[in-house]
Design a protein around this motif. Structure first.
Motif, PDB file in Angstrom:
ATOM      1  N   ILE A 306     -74.752  22.053   9.292  1.00  9.82           N
ATOM      2  CA  ILE A 306     -74.964  22.477   7.703  1.00  9.82           C
ATOM      3  C   ILE A 306     -75.742  21.286   7.336  1.00  9.82           C
ATOM      4  CG2 ILE A 306     -73.999  22.584   5.357  1.00  9.82           C
ATOM      5  CD1 ILE A 306     -71.911  23.469   6.491  1.00  9.82           C
ATOM      6  N   ASN A 307     -77.383  21.740   6.292  1.00  2.37           N
ATOM      7  CA  ASN A 307     -78.004  20.566   6.013  1.00  2.37           C
ATOM      8  C   ASN A 307     -77.544  20.362   4.332  1.00  2.37           C
ATOM      9  OD1 ASN A 307     -80.430  19.823   7.103  1.00  2.37           O
ATOM     10  ND2 ASN A 307     -80.429  22.109   6.976  1.00  2.37           N
ATOM     11  N   MET A 308     -77.276  19.530   3.905  1.00  2.00           N
ATOM     12  CA  MET A 308     -76.741  18.732   2.745  1.00  2.00           C
ATOM     13  C   MET A 308     -77.797  18.161   1.755  1.00  2.00           C
ATOM     14  SD  MET A 308     -72.724  18.841   2.766  1.00  2.00           S
ATOM     15  CE  MET A 308     -72.148  18.068   4.788  1.00  2.00           C
ATOM     16  N   THR A 309     -78.478  17.555   0.433  1.00  2.00           N
ATOM     17  CA  THR A 309     -79.110  16.923   0.107  1.00  2.00           C
ATOM     18  C   THR A 309     -78.143  15.417  -0.476  1.00  2.00           C
ATOM     19  OG1 THR A 309     -80.488  17.901  -0.451  1.00  2.00           O
ATOM     20  CG2 THR A 309     -80.588  15.906  -1.886  1.00  2.00           C
ATOM     21  N   ILE A 310     -77.683  14.467  -0.398  1.00  2.00           N
ATOM     22  CA  ILE A 310     -76.679  13.582  -1.241  1.00  2.00           C
ATOM     23  C   ILE A 310     -77.217  12.820  -1.376  1.00  2.00           C
ATOM     24  CG2 ILE A 310     -75.757  11.343  -0.020  1.00  2.00           C
ATOM     25  CD1 ILE A 310     -77.111  11.457   2.405  1.00  2.00           C
ATOM     26  N   ASN A 311     -76.504  12.619  -2.589  1.00  2.00           N
ATOM     27  CA  ASN A 311     -76.879  12.952  -3.998  1.00  2.00           C
ATOM     28  C   ASN A 311     -77.269  10.650  -4.180  1.00  2.00           C
ATOM     29  OD1 ASN A 311     -74.490  10.574  -4.539  1.00  2.00           O
ATOM     30  ND2 ASN A 311     -73.436  12.556  -5.816  1.00  2.00           N
ATOM     31  N   LYS A 312     -77.942  10.745  -5.357  1.00  2.00           N
ATOM     32  CA  LYS A 312     -78.346   8.886  -5.554  1.00  2.00           C
ATOM     33  C   LYS A 312     -77.401   8.301  -5.526  1.00  2.00           C
ATOM     34  CE  LYS A 312     -78.046   9.317 -10.175  1.00  2.00           C
ATOM     35  NZ  LYS A 312     -78.581   9.399 -11.738  1.00  2.00           N
ATOM     36  N   ASP A 313     -76.174   8.253  -5.756  1.00  2.00           N
ATOM     37  CA  ASP A 313     -75.241   7.513  -5.409  1.00  2.00           C
ATOM     38  C   ASP A 313     -74.446   7.506  -4.233  1.00  2.00           C
ATOM     39  OD1 ASP A 313     -74.956   6.632  -8.294  1.00  2.00           O
ATOM     40  OD2 ASP A 313     -73.752   8.367  -8.362  1.00  2.00           O
ATOM     41  N   GLY A 314     -75.102   8.154  -3.560  1.00  2.00           N
ATOM     42  CA  GLY A 314     -74.688   7.909  -2.024  1.00  2.00           C
ATOM     43  C   GLY A 314     -73.220   9.190  -1.297  1.00  2.00           C
ATOM     44  N   LYS A 315     -73.784   9.782  -2.591  1.00  2.00           N
ATOM     45  CA  LYS A 315     -72.231  10.423  -1.716  1.00  2.00           C
ATOM     46  C   LYS A 315     -72.098  12.209  -2.151  1.00  2.00           C
ATOM     47  CE  LYS A 315     -69.775   7.150  -4.656  1.00  2.00           C
ATOM     48  NZ  LYS A 315     -68.452   7.360  -6.394  1.00  2.00           N
ATOM     49  N   LEU A 316     -71.035  12.496  -0.742  1.00  2.00           N
ATOM     50  CA  LEU A 316     -71.644  14.270  -0.730  1.00  2.00           C
ATOM     51  C   LEU A 316     -70.172  14.598  -1.692  1.00  2.00           C
ATOM     52  CD1 LEU A 316     -72.067  14.488   3.436  1.00  2.00           C
ATOM     53  CD2 LEU A 316     -73.041  15.191   1.389  1.00  2.00           C
ATOM     54  N   GLY A 317     -69.376  13.762  -1.627  1.00  2.00           N
ATOM     55  CA  GLY A 317     -68.440  14.246  -3.299  1.00  2.00           C
ATOM     56  C   GLY A 317     -67.457  15.452  -2.108  1.00  2.00           C
ATOM     57  N   PHE A 318     -66.467  14.924  -1.473  1.00  2.00           N
ATOM     58  CA  PHE A 318     -65.149  15.289  -0.716  1.00  2.00           C
ATOM     59  C   PHE A 318     -64.688  13.734  -0.762  1.00  2.00           C
ATOM     60  CE2 PHE A 318     -67.675  13.680   2.559  1.00  2.00           C
ATOM     61  CZ  PHE A 318     -66.348  12.818   3.565  1.00  2.00           C
ATOM     62  N   ALA A 319     -62.855  14.523  -0.702  1.00  2.00           N
ATOM     63  CA  ALA A 319     -61.452  13.779  -0.757  1.00  2.00           C
ATOM     64  C   ALA A 319     -61.320  13.144   1.439  1.00  2.00           C
ATOM     65  CB  ALA A 319     -60.735  13.766  -1.607  1.00  2.00           C
ATOM     66  N   MET A 320     -61.284  12.302   0.945  1.00  2.00           N
ATOM     67  CA  MET A 320     -61.308  12.276   2.844  1.00  2.00           C
ATOM     68  C   MET A 320     -59.874  12.327   3.179  1.00  2.00           C
ATOM     69  SD  MET A 320     -60.110   8.750   4.856  1.00  2.00           S
ATOM     70  CE  MET A 320     -59.807   7.430   4.302  1.00  2.00           C
ATOM     71  N   GLU A 321     -59.031  12.334   4.378  1.00  2.00           N
ATOM     72  CA  GLU A 321     -57.902  12.526   4.319  1.00  2.00           C
ATOM     73  C   GLU A 321     -57.788  11.408   6.010  1.00  2.00           C
ATOM     74  OE1 GLU A 321     -53.903  14.734   7.187  1.00  2.00           O
ATOM     75  OE2 GLU A 321     -55.851  16.136   6.005  1.00  2.00           O
ATOM     76  N   ASN A 322     -57.475  10.111   5.765  1.00  2.00           N
ATOM     77  CA  ASN A 322     -56.645   8.951   7.161  1.00  2.00           C
ATOM     78  C   ASN A 322     -56.601   9.965   7.845  1.00  2.00           C
ATOM     79  OD1 ASN A 322     -56.700   6.633   8.401  1.00  2.00           O
ATOM     80  ND2 ASN A 322     -55.560   6.033   6.636  1.00  2.00           N
ATOM     81  N   LEU A 323     -56.940   9.803   9.162  1.00  2.00           N
ATOM     82  CA  LEU A 323     -56.513  10.389  10.325  1.00  2.00           C
ATOM     83  C   LEU A 323     -55.829   9.213  11.560  1.00  2.00           C
ATOM     84  CD1 LEU A 323     -58.911  12.953  11.886  1.00  2.00           C
ATOM     85  CD2 LEU A 323     -56.766  13.310   9.913  1.00  2.00           C
ATOM     86  N   ILE A 324     -56.124   7.428  11.016  1.00  2.00           N
ATOM     87  CA  ILE A 324     -55.243   6.665  11.551  1.00  2.00           C
ATOM     88  C   ILE A 324     -53.643   6.482  11.620  1.00  2.00           C
ATOM     89  CG2 ILE A 324     -54.569   5.391   9.869  1.00  2.00           C
ATOM     90  CD1 ILE A 324     -56.080   3.260  11.762  1.00  2.00           C
ATOM     91  N   LYS A 325     -53.363   6.523  13.040  1.00  2.00           N
ATOM     92  CA  LYS A 325     -51.456   6.634  12.806  1.00  2.00           C
ATOM     93  C   LYS A 325     -50.673   5.913  12.771  1.00  2.00           C
ATOM     94  CE  LYS A 325     -48.615   7.038  16.760  1.00  2.00           C
ATOM     95  NZ  LYS A 325     -47.496   7.124  18.216  1.00  2.00           N
ATOM     96  N   LEU A 326     -50.099   5.771  11.830  1.00  2.00           N
ATOM     97  CA  LEU A 326     -48.906   5.427  11.118  1.00  2.00           C
ATOM     98  C   LEU A 326     -47.577   5.027  11.423  1.00  2.00           C
ATOM     99  CD1 LEU A 326     -48.909   6.233   7.306  1.00  2.00           C
ATOM    100  CD2 LEU A 326     -50.683   4.632   8.178  1.00  2.00           C
ATOM    101  N   SER A 327     -46.556   4.369  11.802  1.00  2.00           N
ATOM    102  CA  SER A 327     -46.228   3.821  11.936  1.00  2.00           C
ATOM    103  C   SER A 327     -44.523   3.537  10.957  1.00  2.00           C
ATOM    104  CB  SER A 327     -46.033   2.780  13.237  1.00  2.00           C
ATOM    105  OG  SER A 327     -46.071   2.535  14.169  1.00  2.00           O
ATOM    106  N   HIS A 328     -43.441   4.443  11.848  1.00  2.00           N
ATOM    107  CA  HIS A 328     -42.262   3.943  10.672  1.00  2.00           C
ATOM    108  C   HIS A 328     -41.077   4.095  10.990  1.00  2.00           C
ATOM    109  CE1 HIS A 328     -39.868   5.746   7.289  1.00  2.00           C
ATOM    110  NE2 HIS A 328     -39.109   6.592   8.250  1.00  2.00           N
ATOM    111  N   GLU A 329     -40.229   3.382  10.063  1.00  2.00           N
ATOM    112  CA  GLU A 329     -39.282   2.714  10.484  1.00  2.00           C
ATOM    113  C   GLU A 329     -38.462   3.049   9.205  1.00  2.00           C
ATOM    114  OE1 GLU A 329     -39.947  -1.680  12.559  1.00  2.00           O
ATOM    115  OE2 GLU A 329     -39.614  -1.183   9.910  1.00  2.00           O
TER     116      GLU A 329
END
Length: 462
Positions: A306-329
């Protein structure tokens, strides 16, 4: 709207803290059978002059005490009969002390009353941290997970010697369990990190003036390299009625929205180069701001370009989900309480370290001190109850620490005079107490003007 949400959270948080702080003075005064004349959230006068603009938004007298909501939204107060504070002066206390007055009680009782607000703030801080730890447990990025891909080094991190991809092995020569421990060491003296880079072990020493630069830096210092996918592509906001009245146009659709990107999509290439980590993509977008770029998109196992034009602020306009694995206690009630106590008093330890840095000249006061503008920004533009209570717990412990400082007009200043009375067996004169109160009030007023002015300047002119 964002500003209203931030202001609302700030007002609610401070109202809780101030009300409970003053309740600590109130309940201990009542305990020792002192007469409490007023209990106010916010001041019903132009602080610090108790005789100017005296009116309340709401008040009701129950027994001997008038309960009210003042108009001047900076704190609050409890007026205890026979006590020199910001609401009265020594000229009103020339008569013989009555048994129900503050000054008519033993010094040890007066000391407990003066420390009552601080004690309640500490109890609140511990209770909040206990509740958060018991509900959420400990979610963390383990050292092994952090070092699978290494760190992303921001501009300032690169200046002091870090590089993107470094693997952090030790902090100040000590091993660590989780990523959160790394940031907590930043206030230590002579801090250094041991990292692995291209198979070699290197020590990165943090300079003494580092914190001044860090407070100015908007980009992250360093953080884990984040694998990611698209979590959300927001629709363009419709202009409010107020915006239309001022002639503001419909916000432009983002590149991600125009291209039809969806939650769950992964950006895997940019102009043919692989994309793995969010921070690397973000840096690349900045370089290609305003340009049309070909992106490789993976959607449900299928590839597309897909071709997209990046805005002047250097953004595409989406929120990301971090896929790094979290440990839990998970924590038991007992474990959550102990961790809550540690987390709460760790706030005090960090405040002490920060003040030490200020007085040593390593950090400028205008860089280190935060006022209402900065605190509102910390709460954020979205109402998140976990974040709200976390920050309120931090502020409760910070308020306890600040009030314990031996400055006249603060609880700690009053406590210092009472300790002097307990040790020597004789109280300072009421004239000395009045002068100390006046000096302390001037100091606090000057500090308030500095913090508010500094915060306003950083918010609106930087």
């Amino acid at each position: 709207m964002d500003g209203l949400v931030m202001a609302g959270q700030l007002i609610l948080g401070l109202s809780i803290l101030v009300s409970l702080h003053e309740f600590g003075h109130y309940i201990t005064a009542k305990w020792f059978k002192m007469r409490v004349d007023k209990f106010y959230l916010f001041f019903d006068f132009l602080f610090p002059v108790p005789t100017v603009l005296n009116f309340a938004l709401f008040k009701k007298k129950i027994g001997d005490t008038e309960y009210g909501l003042g108009w001047f939204p900076l704190g609050g107060y409890v007026s205890i009969a026979g006590m020199i504070d910001e609401t009265q002066d020594a000229s009103k206390l020339s008569a013989v002390p009555e048994p129900w007055e503050f000054r008519g009680k033993p010094a040890w009782q007066r000391l407990i009353v003066m420390l009552g607000g601080i004690i309640v703030n500490v109890i609140l801080g511990v209770a909040i941290y206990f509740g958060i730890n018991y509900k959420t447990g400990n979610n963390y990025i383990a050292k092994d997970e952090l070092n699978k891909n290494g760190i992303y080094a921001g501009k300032l991190a690169q200046e002091v010697g870090f590089r993107t991809g470094d693997k952090v092995l030790k902090v100040n020569g000590k091993d660590f369990k989780e990523y959160g421990e790394i940031g907590g060491a930043i206030l230590d003296d002579g801090i250094y990190y041991t990292v692995e880079r291209a198979g070699k072990t290197i020590e990165v020493v943090i300079p003494s003036d580092f914190l001044n630069k860090l407070s100015d830096e908007k980009d992250p210092f360093f953080q884990p390299l984040y694998p990611f996918k698209i979590a959300q592509v927001p629709e363009p906001e419709k202009p409010s009625l107020l915006s239309k009245l001022f002639g503001k146009s419909q916000p432009e659709e983002s590149a991600a929205y125009k291209a039809g990107l969806k939650a769950g999509d992964k950006i895997v290439t940019m102009n043919g180069y692989p994309v793995v980590f969010y921070q690397i993509l973000k840096d690349s977008l900045t370089k290609y701001a305003g340009k049309n770029v070909a992106f490789g998109i993976e959607r449900q196992g299928k590839m597309d370009t897909i071709n997209m034009t990046i805005n002047k602020d250097g953004k595409l306009g989406f929120a990301m989900e971090n896929l790094i694995k979290l440990s839990h206690e998970d924590y038991t009630i007992g474990q959550a309480f102990l961790v809550g106590v540690h987390d709460a008093f760790d706030v005090v330890v960090k405040n002490i370290k920060a003040f030490k840095k200020i007085f040593a000249g390593d950090v400028r006061a205008d860089k280190a001190l935060s006022g209402p503008f900065e605190i509102a920004a910390m709460y954020g533009a979205h109402w998140d109850w976990l974040k709200f209570w976390s920050l309120t717990g931090l502020l409760s412990m910070g308020l306890a620490f600040m009030n314990l400082l031996p400055i006249p007009a603060l609880d700690g200043g009053h406590a210092l005079f009472l300790l002097y009375e307990i040790i020597t067996g004789r109280p300072p004169s009421e004239k000395v107490l009045e002068r100390a109160q006046q000096v302390g009030t001037v100091i606090l007023l000057a500090l308030m003007v500095f913090v508010l002015g500094n915060g306003a300047f950083k918010t609106f002119f930087k």
